[in-house]
Design an enzyme around this catalytic site. Structure first.
Site, PDB file in Angstrom:
ATOM      1  NE  ARG A  18      63.689  18.246  -6.723  1.00 40.84           N
ATOM      2  CZ  ARG A  18      63.808  18.637  -8.001  1.00 40.84           C
ATOM      3  NH1 ARG A  18      64.873  18.264  -8.708  1.00 40.84           N
ATOM      4  NH2 ARG A  18      62.893  19.410  -8.563  1.00 40.84           N
TER       5      ARG A  18
ATOM      6  CB  ILE B  11      58.781  17.884  -7.868  1.00 39.08           C
ATOM      7  CG1 ILE B  11      59.584  17.853  -6.560  1.00 39.08           C
ATOM      8  CG2 ILE B  11      59.726  17.780  -9.054  1.00 39.08           C
ATOM      9  CD1 ILE B  11      60.352  16.526  -6.345  1.00 39.08           C
ATOM     10  CB  SER B  12      59.057  23.282  -5.737  1.00 37.89           C
ATOM     11  OG  SER B  12      57.694  23.214  -5.418  1.00 37.89           O
ATOM     12  CD  GLN B  13      64.512  26.788  -9.351  1.00 34.90           C
ATOM     13  OE1 GLN B  13      63.472  27.375  -9.679  1.00 34.90           O
ATOM     14  NE2 GLN B  13      65.690  27.330  -9.495  1.00 34.90           N
ATOM     15  N   PRO B  14      64.586  22.699  -6.236  1.00 33.09           N
ATOM     16  CG  PRO B  14      66.083  20.925  -6.483  1.00 33.09           C
ATOM     17  CD  PRO B  14      65.198  21.842  -7.267  1.00 33.09           C
TER      18      PRO B  14
END
Ligand code: SAH
Length: 216
Positions: free
Chosen positions: A37, A63-66
């Site tokens: 990431r 960027i989205s939360q994993p």
């Protein structure tokens, strides 16, 4: 942590956090273990890549939360022969994960800069099965339709009609729906022989799907 080299413990903690939030599918976890990431983040934010939190990227996007990336990918049930369309390339992280699970990934963003930067990361990683395109993704990608799977990573008020039309029979679309400033719902739409089946998965919060090409 030095630079982009992740030590084994950081990676273990990252995967443990994903599992504890419900990301249990082995193929999804393997893809998330493989795709770094940090490569999709810039400057100081790269050092926070393994925290389970959304982070800022260029053009005022995130960027989205994993764990949300993992849960959405899991809900999409991507198989090795699938052709997948993602709307909202952003950093390219989600597309890179999809590329490990599918035959071919098309990803669209309204910001040319994001598409160019994401393409640069794909190239550097040697990922060759993603096509990144600058366009208004609400209209999908008619010339490559139908798609086995469609994923939206920006929230629409309703599932966009052109995207529903570009989904193969038996195909699945996962997307956040709802107004941008309220809590949205992640939904899964399955295209049946006749009509669609709608399933509500969980509350989420995404940036809105915006019409037209971005100026940045
Ligand atoms: N999937 C991304 C995060 C997406 S953030 C990642 O893994 O990093 C949402 C993205 O949707 C933003 O980059 C935004 O520019 C894009 N977006 C919003 N409306 C859009 C539209 N109509 N067409 C294409 N992209 C859109």
């Amino acid at each position: 942590m030095s630079g982009r080299v992740t030590d084994a413990q950081t990676k273990m903690q990252f995967l443990f956090a994903l599992r504890s939030k419900g990301v249990t599918n082995a193929r999804v976890l393997t893809a998330m273990e493989r795709i770094d990431r940090a490569a999709f983040l810039r400057g100081l934010f790269a050092e926070r890549a393994y925290e389970d939190t959304p982070l800022p990227i260029a053009c005022g996007q995130t960027i989205s939360q994993p764990s949300v990336v993992g849960l959405m990918t899991q809900a999409l049930d991507v198989q090795p022969r699938h052709k997948v369309l993602e709307i909202g390339t952003g950093s390219g992280y989600q597309a890179a994960i999809l590329s490990q699970l599918a035959r071919r990934v098309y990803t669209i963003d309204r910001f040319k800069r994001l598409v160019t930067e994401a393409q640069g990361v794909f190239d550097a990683m040697g990922i060759a099965n993603i096509t990144a395109i600058t366009a208004d993704g609400s209209f999908g990608l008619a010339e490559q339709a139908p798609f086995d799977r469609i994923l939206l990573t920006a929230a629409a008020e309703d599932p966009p009609g052109p995207l529903l039309a570009q989904l193969r029979t038996g195909g699945i679309m996962v997307l956040p729906v709802g107004q941008s400033d309220t809590v949205q719902s992640l939904i899964r739409v399955t295209r049946l022989e006749k009509g669609f089946d709608y399933e509500e998965l969980r509350p989420v919060r995404f940036v809105p799907l915006i019409e037209g090409i971005g100026q940045d």
